[in-house]
Write a protein that holds these residues in place. Structure first.
Motif, short mmCIF file in Angstrom:
data_model
loop_
_atom_site.label_atom_id
_atom_site.label_comp_id
_atom_site.label_asym_id
_atom_site.label_seq_id
_atom_site.Cartn_x
_atom_site.Cartn_y
_atom_site.Cartn_z
N LYS A 30 -2.54 -12.70 5.36
CA LYS A 30 -1.27 -11.99 5.43
C LYS A 30 -1.48 -10.52 5.12
CE LYS A 30 3.37 -12.19 3.43
NZ LYS A 30 4.25 -12.93 2.51
N LEU A 31 -1.01 -9.67 6.04
CA LEU A 31 -1.18 -8.24 5.89
C LEU A 31 0.09 -7.58 5.37
CD1 LEU A 31 -3.03 -7.25 9.20
CD2 LEU A 31 -4.01 -7.56 6.93
N THR A 32 -0.06 -6.65 4.46
CA THR A 32 1.05 -5.84 3.98
C THR A 32 0.67 -4.39 4.18
OG1 THR A 32 1.57 -7.50 2.30
CG2 THR A 32 2.58 -5.34 2.05
N PHE A 33 1.51 -3.67 4.91
CA PHE A 33 1.19 -2.31 5.31
C PHE A 33 1.76 -1.27 4.36
CE2 PHE A 33 -0.80 -2.57 9.47
CZ PHE A 33 -0.60 -3.91 9.79
N GLY A 34 1.04 -0.17 4.25
CA GLY A 34 1.55 0.99 3.54
C GLY A 34 2.49 1.78 4.45
N LYS A 35 2.99 2.88 3.90
CA LYS A 35 3.99 3.66 4.63
C LYS A 35 3.39 4.52 5.73
CE LYS A 35 7.15 3.87 0.72
NZ LYS A 35 7.82 4.75 -0.28
N GLY A 36 2.12 4.79 5.63
CA GLY A 36 1.48 5.54 6.69
C GLY A 36 1.30 7.02 6.40
N ILE A 37 0.31 7.58 7.04
CA ILE A 37 0.01 9.01 6.92
C ILE A 37 0.00 9.60 8.32
CG2 ILE A 37 -1.71 10.74 6.24
CD1 ILE A 37 -2.78 8.65 4.27
N THR A 38 0.70 10.69 8.49
CA THR A 38 0.71 11.35 9.78
C THR A 38 -0.36 12.44 9.78
OG1 THR A 38 3.07 10.95 10.04
CG2 THR A 38 2.09 12.64 11.44
N LEU A 39 -1.35 12.28 10.61
CA LEU A 39 -2.44 13.25 10.70
C LEU A 39 -2.28 14.09 11.96
CD1 LEU A 39 -5.23 14.41 9.84
CD2 LEU A 39 -6.28 12.60 11.21
N SER A 40 -2.29 15.40 11.78
CA SER A 40 -2.25 16.32 12.93
C SER A 40 -3.54 17.12 12.91
CB SER A 40 -1.06 17.26 12.84
OG SER A 40 0.15 16.54 12.87
N VAL A 41 -4.27 17.09 14.01
CA VAL A 41 -5.50 17.85 14.12
C VAL A 41 -5.27 18.96 15.15
CG1 VAL A 41 -7.96 17.80 14.63
CG2 VAL A 41 -6.85 15.80 13.59
N ARG A 42 -5.33 20.18 14.67
CA ARG A 42 -5.05 21.33 15.53
C ARG A 42 -6.31 21.71 16.31
NH1 ARG A 42 -3.32 22.75 10.47
NH2 ARG A 42 -5.02 24.27 10.27
N PRO A 43 -6.18 21.89 17.61
CA PRO A 43 -7.37 22.24 18.41
C PRO A 43 -7.82 23.67 18.15
CG PRO A 43 -5.43 22.09 19.80
CD PRO A 43 -4.99 21.68 18.42
N GLY A 103 0.81 -1.20 0.00
CA GLY A 103 0.00 0.00 0.00
C GLY A 103 0.85 1.25 0.00
N GLU A 104 0.35 2.26 -0.68
CA GLU A 104 1.01 3.55 -0.67
C GLU A 104 -0.05 4.57 -0.31
OE1 GLU A 104 4.99 2.68 -1.93
OE2 GLU A 104 4.13 4.64 -1.51
N GLU A 105 0.15 5.24 0.82
CA GLU A 105 -0.84 6.22 1.21
C GLU A 105 -0.45 7.60 0.73
OE1 GLU A 105 0.70 4.24 3.42
OE2 GLU A 105 -0.71 3.34 4.83
N ASP A 106 -1.44 8.43 0.55
CA ASP A 106 -1.15 9.84 0.33
C ASP A 106 -2.27 10.65 0.95
OD1 ASP A 106 -2.70 9.26 -2.47
OD2 ASP A 106 -2.86 11.38 -1.92
N PRO A 107 -2.03 11.85 1.44
CA PRO A 107 -0.70 12.42 1.52
C PRO A 107 0.15 11.72 2.59
CG PRO A 107 -2.23 13.77 2.72
CD PRO A 107 -3.05 12.67 2.09
N GLN A 108 1.41 12.03 2.66
CA GLN A 108 2.24 11.46 3.71
C GLN A 108 1.99 12.14 5.04
OE1 GLN A 108 6.32 11.37 2.42
NE2 GLN A 108 5.98 9.54 1.18
N ALA A 109 1.63 13.41 4.96
CA ALA A 109 1.32 14.15 6.18
C ALA A 109 0.15 15.07 5.90
CB ALA A 109 2.53 14.95 6.65
N LEU A 110 -0.71 15.20 6.90
CA LEU A 110 -1.91 16.01 6.75
C LEU A 110 -2.14 16.77 8.04
CD1 LEU A 110 -4.43 16.62 5.00
CD2 LEU A 110 -5.50 14.60 6.00
N SER A 111 -2.33 18.09 7.91
CA SER A 111 -2.60 18.92 9.07
C SER A 111 -3.90 19.67 8.85
CB SER A 111 -1.44 19.91 9.29
OG SER A 111 -1.69 20.72 10.43
N ILE A 112 -4.84 19.50 9.77
CA ILE A 112 -6.15 20.12 9.62
C ILE A 112 -6.60 20.73 10.94
CG2 ILE A 112 -6.90 18.63 7.74
CD1 ILE A 112 -8.46 16.99 9.80
N GLN A 113 -7.63 21.53 10.86
CA GLN A 113 -8.22 22.14 12.04
C GLN A 113 -9.29 21.21 12.62
OE1 GLN A 113 -6.92 25.36 12.54
NE2 GLN A 113 -7.76 25.22 14.60
#
Lengths: 122, 113
Positions: free
Chosen positions: B100-113, B4-14
């Motif tokens: 058998k599971l194969t993982f993607g690279k992951g997405i870092t989600l930041s939720v700003r308070p 798996g390939e996730e996108d975006p690699q990083a996501l920052s939202i309110q």
């Protein structure tokens, strides 16, 4: 239900020593457990499939003599990192597969993950 | 090997906004799963969608699967600061009695308070 534990949660060892990590399914039996390795900010890489009562199946590139796996019972699998080196430092995560039967669409099973073990080799 | 390939690699939202994460894969699968991982912790299973399903809901989560495009998306609605974590898609392939599971690279989600 479906709780998987790992012990220890953190371990620091000296280069050249061996470290054993335990993975236990606490409230179900698991004939199959999986061992993963995760580097910082990276994905989980499957290292091996641990089968109760038989030899583990290792993924390509994983040294079986380096990472010894023993699936001693239906609730316990151990991973021993032998002659550890600093490059073995990583986060090791296990999962236990809970068998839920088979349907026409294939086996129904779920993997439950342990909390992980942080290994640091100095 | 990575599937798996996730996108975006990083996501920052309110906080309160929706977060959409995508995953693409390469080979045929039996199901696709999404997991969450808080920093330095184990994985939490979020949702599973089978290859013959197109959409699934669970609380604030909505996942879609397009097997023709070999892609999936995870939507988190009305995000909260507590949703801050890394999210992984994992493709499952049945091998005998095992999954058998194969993982993607992951997405870092930041939720700003």
């Amino acid at each position: 239900g479906a709780v998987v534990s790992q012990h220890p949660s953190r371990v620091i060892c000296k280069s050249g020593t061996s470290v054993k990590i335990e993975c236990r399914s606490l409230d179900f039996q698991a004939t199959t457990m999986f061992w993963y390795r995760q580097f910082p900010k990276k994905s989980l890489m499957l290292m091996a499939t641990s089968n109760e009562g038989s030899k583990a199946t290792y993924e390509q590139g994983v040294e079986k003599d380096k990472f010894l796996i023993n699936h001693a019972s239906l609730t316990l699998s151990t991973l021993t990192v032998t002659s550890a080196h600093p490059e073995d430092s990583s986060f090791y995560i296990c999962s236990a597969q809970r068998w839920r039967g088979r349907t026409s669409g294939g086996p129904r099973n779920e993997q439950y993950f342990g909390p992980g073990t942080r290994l640091t080799v100095t | 090997s990575q599937q798996g390939e996730e996108d975006p690699q990083a996501l920052s939202i309110q906080e309160g906004e929706n977060a959409t994460m995508n995953c693409s894969y390469k080979t045929s699968i039996n199901n696709l799963q999404w997991y969450r991982q808080n920093s330095g912790r184990g994985l939490v299973h979020l949702i599973l969608i089978r290859s013959n399903e197109r959409e699934k809901h669970s609380g604030r989560l909505r996942v879609t699967l397009d097997t023709s495009k070999k892609s999936s998306s995870l939507l988190i609605t009305a995000s909260r600061a507590a949703d801050t974590a890394s999210y992984f898609c994992a493709t499952a392939v049945f091998t005998g009695a095992n999954s058998k599971l194969t993982f993607g690279k992951g997405i870092t989600l930041s939720v700003r308070p």
